[in-house]
Design a protein around this motif. Structure first.
Motif, PDB file in Angstrom:
ATOM      1  N   SER A  13      79.765  15.851  45.980  1.00  0.00           N
ATOM      2  CA  SER A  13      80.990  15.662  45.196  1.00  0.00           C
ATOM      3  C   SER A  13      82.211  16.168  45.957  1.00  0.00           C
ATOM      4  O   SER A  13      83.268  15.537  45.936  1.00  0.00           O
ATOM      5  CB  SER A  13      80.885  16.370  43.846  1.00  0.00           C
ATOM      6  OG  SER A  13      79.870  15.785  43.060  1.00  0.00           O
ATOM      7  N   CYS A  14      82.055  17.300  46.647  1.00  0.00           N
ATOM      8  CA  CYS A  14      83.163  17.844  47.442  1.00  0.00           C
ATOM      9  C   CYS A  14      83.524  16.870  48.561  1.00  0.00           C
ATOM     10  O   CYS A  14      84.710  16.678  48.863  1.00  0.00           O
ATOM     11  CB  CYS A  14      82.801  19.213  48.009  1.00  0.00           C
ATOM     12  SG  CYS A  14      82.475  20.458  46.729  1.00  0.00           S
ATOM     13  N   ALA A  15      82.530  16.237  49.156  1.00  0.00           N
ATOM     14  CA  ALA A  15      82.770  15.245  50.210  1.00  0.00           C
ATOM     15  C   ALA A  15      83.517  14.038  49.644  1.00  0.00           C
ATOM     16  O   ALA A  15      84.410  13.478  50.304  1.00  0.00           O
ATOM     17  CB  ALA A  15      81.452  14.815  50.842  1.00  0.00           C
ATOM     18  N   LYS A  16      83.191  13.636  48.430  1.00  0.00           N
ATOM     19  CA  LYS A  16      83.891  12.511  47.796  1.00  0.00           C
ATOM     20  C   LYS A  16      85.351  12.866  47.516  1.00  0.00           C
ATOM     21  O   LYS A  16      86.234  12.027  47.650  1.00  0.00           O
ATOM     22  CB  LYS A  16      83.177  12.089  46.513  1.00  0.00           C
ATOM     23  CG  LYS A  16      81.837  11.427  46.787  1.00  0.00           C
ATOM     24  CD  LYS A  16      81.115  11.088  45.503  1.00  0.00           C
ATOM     25  CE  LYS A  16      79.761  10.479  45.796  1.00  0.00           C
ATOM     26  NZ  LYS A  16      79.020  10.178  44.565  1.00  0.00           N
ATOM     27  N   VAL A  17      85.597  14.121  47.133  1.00  0.00           N
ATOM     28  CA  VAL A  17      86.971  14.577  46.921  1.00  0.00           C
ATOM     29  C   VAL A  17      87.737  14.502  48.235  1.00  0.00           C
ATOM     30  O   VAL A  17      88.854  13.986  48.294  1.00  0.00           O
ATOM     31  CB  VAL A  17      87.008  16.012  46.346  1.00  0.00           C
ATOM     32  CG1 VAL A  17      88.417  16.586  46.406  1.00  0.00           C
ATOM     33  CG2 VAL A  17      86.478  16.038  44.923  1.00  0.00           C
ATOM     34  N   ARG A  18      87.138  15.017  49.293  1.00  0.00           N
ATOM     35  CA  ARG A  18      87.783  14.970  50.616  1.00  0.00           C
ATOM     36  C   ARG A  18      88.094  13.530  51.027  1.00  0.00           C
ATOM     37  O   ARG A  18      89.171  13.259  51.568  1.00  0.00           O
ATOM     38  CB  ARG A  18      86.892  15.610  51.672  1.00  0.00           C
ATOM     39  CG  ARG A  18      86.807  17.089  51.590  1.00  0.00           C
ATOM     40  CD  ARG A  18      85.903  17.623  52.722  1.00  0.00           C
ATOM     41  NE  ARG A  18      85.385  18.925  52.435  1.00  0.00           N
ATOM     42  CZ  ARG A  18      86.088  20.036  52.457  1.00  0.00           C
ATOM     43  NH1 ARG A  18      87.356  20.002  52.767  1.00  0.00           N
ATOM     44  NH2 ARG A  18      85.528  21.193  52.174  1.00  0.00           N
ATOM     45  N   ALA A  19      87.161  12.618  50.775  1.00  0.00           N
ATOM     46  CA  ALA A  19      87.372  11.209  51.131  1.00  0.00           C
ATOM     47  C   ALA A  19      88.542  10.622  50.351  1.00  0.00           C
ATOM     48  O   ALA A  19      89.373   9.896  50.919  1.00  0.00           O
ATOM     49  CB  ALA A  19      86.093  10.408  50.886  1.00  0.00           C
ATOM     50  N   ALA A  56      85.952  18.094  34.281  1.00  0.00           N
ATOM     51  CA  ALA A  56      85.188  16.856  34.400  1.00  0.00           C
ATOM     52  C   ALA A  56      83.772  17.074  33.875  1.00  0.00           C
ATOM     53  O   ALA A  56      83.120  18.062  34.190  1.00  0.00           O
ATOM     54  CB  ALA A  56      85.152  16.395  35.854  1.00  0.00           C
ATOM     55  N   ARG A  57      83.338  16.154  33.071  1.00  0.00           N
ATOM     56  CA  ARG A  57      81.977  16.126  32.527  1.00  0.00           C
ATOM     57  C   ARG A  57      81.409  14.751  32.852  1.00  0.00           C
ATOM     58  O   ARG A  57      82.171  13.811  33.113  1.00  0.00           O
ATOM     59  CB  ARG A  57      81.991  16.320  31.004  1.00  0.00           C
ATOM     60  CG  ARG A  57      82.727  17.548  30.533  1.00  0.00           C
ATOM     61  CD  ARG A  57      81.854  18.758  30.609  1.00  0.00           C
ATOM     62  NE  ARG A  57      82.556  19.900  30.031  1.00  0.00           N
ATOM     63  CZ  ARG A  57      82.440  21.117  30.480  1.00  0.00           C
ATOM     64  NH1 ARG A  57      81.658  21.377  31.499  1.00  0.00           N
ATOM     65  NH2 ARG A  57      83.090  22.099  29.927  1.00  0.00           N
ATOM     66  N   PRO A  58      80.112  14.577  32.838  1.00  0.00           N
ATOM     67  CA  PRO A  58      79.556  13.250  33.129  1.00  0.00           C
ATOM     68  C   PRO A  58      80.158  12.174  32.212  1.00  0.00           C
ATOM     69  O   PRO A  58      80.060  12.257  30.990  1.00  0.00           O
ATOM     70  CB  PRO A  58      78.059  13.425  32.863  1.00  0.00           C
ATOM     71  CG  PRO A  58      77.815  14.885  33.117  1.00  0.00           C
ATOM     72  CD  PRO A  58      79.070  15.572  32.623  1.00  0.00           C
ATOM     73  N   GLY A  59      80.844  11.218  32.832  1.00  0.00           N
ATOM     74  CA  GLY A  59      81.405  10.097  32.087  1.00  0.00           C
ATOM     75  C   GLY A  59      82.701  10.357  31.343  1.00  0.00           C
ATOM     76  O   GLY A  59      83.219   9.466  30.683  1.00  0.00           O
ATOM     77  N   ARG A  60      83.241  11.554  31.404  1.00  0.00           N
ATOM     78  CA  ARG A  60      84.472  11.864  30.675  1.00  0.00           C
ATOM     79  C   ARG A  60      85.101  13.123  31.245  1.00  0.00           C
ATOM     80  O   ARG A  60      84.561  13.749  32.140  1.00  0.00           O
ATOM     81  CB  ARG A  60      84.202  12.061  29.186  1.00  0.00           C
ATOM     82  CG  ARG A  60      83.355  13.274  28.881  1.00  0.00           C
ATOM     83  CD  ARG A  60      83.087  13.399  27.369  1.00  0.00           C
ATOM     84  NE  ARG A  60      82.199  14.507  27.097  1.00  0.00           N
ATOM     85  CZ  ARG A  60      82.588  15.763  26.926  1.00  0.00           C
ATOM     86  NH1 ARG A  60      83.857  16.083  26.973  1.00  0.00           N
ATOM     87  NH2 ARG A  60      81.716  16.717  26.666  1.00  0.00           N
ATOM     88  N   GLY A  97      84.439  13.790  38.831  1.00  0.00           N
ATOM     89  CA  GLY A  97      84.232  12.451  38.308  1.00  0.00           C
ATOM     90  C   GLY A  97      85.244  11.600  39.050  1.00  0.00           C
ATOM     91  O   GLY A  97      86.416  11.972  39.123  1.00  0.00           O
ATOM     92  N   ALA A  98      84.813  10.507  39.664  1.00  0.00           N
ATOM     93  CA  ALA A  98      85.720   9.715  40.510  1.00  0.00           C
ATOM     94  C   ALA A  98      86.961   9.261  39.746  1.00  0.00           C
ATOM     95  O   ALA A  98      88.084   9.413  40.221  1.00  0.00           O
ATOM     96  CB  ALA A  98      84.979   8.521  41.106  1.00  0.00           C
ATOM     97  N   ALA A  99      86.765   8.724  38.559  1.00  0.00           N
ATOM     98  CA  ALA A  99      87.902   8.234  37.770  1.00  0.00           C
ATOM     99  C   ALA A  99      88.797   9.393  37.346  1.00  0.00           C
ATOM    100  O   ALA A  99      90.024   9.280  37.367  1.00  0.00           O
ATOM    101  CB  ALA A  99      87.409   7.466  36.553  1.00  0.00           C
ATOM    102  N   THR A 100      88.186  10.518  36.972  1.00  0.00           N
ATOM    103  CA  THR A 100      88.960  11.692  36.569  1.00  0.00           C
ATOM    104  C   THR A 100      89.789  12.209  37.733  1.00  0.00           C
ATOM    105  O   THR A 100      90.968  12.535  37.570  1.00  0.00           O
ATOM    106  CB  THR A 100      88.026  12.804  36.051  1.00  0.00           C
ATOM    107  OG1 THR A 100      87.264  12.291  34.971  1.00  0.00           O
ATOM    108  CG2 THR A 100      88.811  14.019  35.601  1.00  0.00           C
ATOM    109  N   LEU A 101      89.179  12.274  38.920  1.00  0.00           N
ATOM    110  CA  LEU A 101      89.910  12.737  40.105  1.00  0.00           C
ATOM    111  C   LEU A 101      91.119  11.850  40.368  1.00  0.00           C
ATOM    112  O   LEU A 101      92.223  12.351  40.574  1.00  0.00           O
ATOM    113  CB  LEU A 101      88.990  12.748  41.330  1.00  0.00           C
ATOM    114  CG  LEU A 101      89.666  13.057  42.667  1.00  0.00           C
ATOM    115  CD1 LEU A 101      90.249  14.470  42.672  1.00  0.00           C
ATOM    116  CD2 LEU A 101      88.683  12.858  43.810  1.00  0.00           C
ATOM    117  N   ASP A 106      96.915  11.151  40.253  1.00  0.00           N
ATOM    118  CA  ASP A 106      98.072  10.338  39.873  1.00  0.00           C
ATOM    119  C   ASP A 106      98.997  11.111  38.933  1.00  0.00           C
ATOM    120  O   ASP A 106     100.212  11.109  39.106  1.00  0.00           O
ATOM    121  CB  ASP A 106      97.629   9.035  39.205  1.00  0.00           C
ATOM    122  CG  ASP A 106      96.973   8.066  40.170  1.00  0.00           C
ATOM    123  OD1 ASP A 106      97.123   8.229  41.404  1.00  0.00           O
ATOM    124  OD2 ASP A 106      96.281   7.144  39.691  1.00  0.00           O
ATOM    125  N   ALA A 107      98.416  11.806  37.954  1.00  0.00           N
ATOM    126  CA  ALA A 107      99.222  12.536  36.968  1.00  0.00           C
ATOM    127  C   ALA A 107      99.943  13.714  37.602  1.00  0.00           C
ATOM    128  O   ALA A 107     101.104  13.978  37.291  1.00  0.00           O
ATOM    129  CB  ALA A 107      98.336  13.026  35.820  1.00  0.00           C
TER     130      ALA A 107
END
Length: 117
Positions: A13-19, A56-60, A97-101, A106-107
């Motif tokens: 997940s940390c790697a996805k944030v970095r990406a 962030a929680r799974p799906g929300r 969570g990708a969408a949450t990030l 953006d916000a």
């Protein structure tokens, strides 16, 4: 840029944030590894430094005023503070969570008037 990033080495997940941050060309000003765990006192200081917390929680995700969040809300099932965790301005994102990030980035990238919902 992201003001502060708390990450676990080898964390997917940390790697996805970095990406996502690299894709947005958004720098990380300061980083801390879970190898130097965040204690409860530091977590309280972190909460005192922000106005809102997105968890962030799974799906929300849950969005709260920082004064409504306890240190226990930042902890995962092992009892340690969750990672990834990011602070940008007066906002804190806990977990992934990708969408949450993307929504959080953006916000927090808007002026305060535009970030209000």
């Amino acid at each position: 840029p992201v003001d502060w990033f708390y990450a676990r080495p080898g964390c997917e997940s940390c790697a996805k944030v970095r990406a996502e941050l690299a894709f947005r060309k958004s720098a990380i000003r300061a980083e801390r590894s879970t190898r130097e765990p965040l204690g409860d006192a530091e977590a309280r200081e972190l909460l005192a430094s922000v106005d809102d917390v997105w968890i962030a929680r799974p799906g929300r995700f849950d969005r709260h005023a920082a004064d409504e969040v306890a240190v226990a809300d930042l902890k995962g099932p092992t009892g340690g503070v969750r990672s990834p965790m990011l602070r940008r301005g007066k906002s804190l994102l806990v977990g992934f969570g990708a969408a949450t990030l993307r929504e959080w980035l953006d916000a927090t990238g808007r002026s305060p008037e535009r970030a209000e919902r």
